[in-house]
Design a protein around this motif. Structure first.
Motif, PDB file in Angstrom:
ATOM      1  N   UNK A  15       0.863  -1.176   0.000  1.00 45.41           N
ATOM      2  CA  UNK A  15       0.000   0.000   0.000  1.00 45.41           C
ATOM      3  C   UNK A  15       0.899   1.225   0.000  1.00 45.41           C
ATOM      4  N   UNK A  16       0.657   2.112  -0.941  1.00 44.36           N
ATOM      5  CA  UNK A  16       1.376   3.377  -1.034  1.00 44.36           C
ATOM      6  C   UNK A  16       0.487   4.457  -0.433  1.00 44.36           C
ATOM      7  N   UNK A  17       1.005   5.139   0.594  1.00 40.95           N
ATOM      8  CA  UNK A  17       0.256   6.204   1.259  1.00 40.95           C
ATOM      9  C   UNK A  17       0.893   7.538   0.897  1.00 40.95           C
ATOM     10  N   UNK A  18       0.103   8.444   0.338  1.00 40.48           N
ATOM     11  CA  UNK A  18       0.597   9.761  -0.063  1.00 40.48           C
ATOM     12  C   UNK A  18      -0.003  10.800   0.870  1.00 40.48           C
ATOM     13  N   UNK A  19       0.863  11.691   1.339  1.00 42.53           N
ATOM     14  CA  UNK A  19       0.452  12.726   2.285  1.00 42.53           C
ATOM     15  C   UNK A  19       0.431  14.093   1.618  1.00 42.53           C
ATOM     16  N   UNK A  20      -0.278  15.027   2.226  1.00 44.68           N
ATOM     17  CA  UNK A  20      -0.466  16.367   1.683  1.00 44.68           C
ATOM     18  C   UNK A  20       0.857  17.093   1.433  1.00 44.68           C
ATOM     19  N   UNK A  21       1.879  16.821   2.240  1.00 45.66           N
ATOM     20  CA  UNK A  21       3.167  17.491   2.070  1.00 45.66           C
ATOM     21  C   UNK A  21       4.015  16.875   0.959  1.00 45.66           C
ATOM     22  N   UNK A  22       3.467  15.880   0.259  1.00 47.66           N
ATOM     23  CA  UNK A  22       4.176  15.230  -0.837  1.00 47.66           C
ATOM     24  C   UNK A  22       4.967  14.004  -0.427  1.00 47.66           C
TER      25      UNK A  22
END
Length: 85
Positions: A15-22
C-alpha cells in the motif's frame, strides 16, 4: 522478498500512502488478500485526516494506492529509493 530496505510480506502487494506534504510511505507486510483488504479499508477511511497526531510529524493522508505483483512492487520501491538518494 526484499527490495532494498523494504521487506515484503508473503502476499505480494503493498500500500502506497501519499500525504499532503508530498511525502510517501509504504505498508509492505501482508500475509494474504484478507490482511491486505483490511488494511486498505482502514486506511481509506482515514483519507483526509491528519495521522500521527501523537508523534512529532503529523501529516494529512490524501491518497491510498495498492500495488500488486512482484515486478510492480520492485519498480515502485526502487523508484522511491532513488528519490531518497
Amino acid at each position: 522478498m526484499k527490495v532494498g530496505k523494504y521487506q515484503i510480506g508473503r502476499y505480494h502487494a503493498i500500500i502506497k500512502k501519499t500525504y499532503e506534504d508530498g511525502s510517501i510511505a509504504y505498508e509492505t507486510s501482508f500475509t494474504d488478500q484478507r490482511d491486505l483488504a483490511e488494511s486498505v479499508v482502514a486506511l481509506k477511511s482515514c483519507v483526509g485526516m491528519v495521522l500521527g497526531k501523537g508523534g512529532k510529524n503529523p501529516k494529512k493522508l490524501i491518497r491510498v494506492n495498492v500495488i500488486r505483483g512482484a515486478d510492480a512492487i520492485r519498480e515502485e520501491l526502487n523508484r522511491a529509493q532513488k528519490k531518497e538518494e
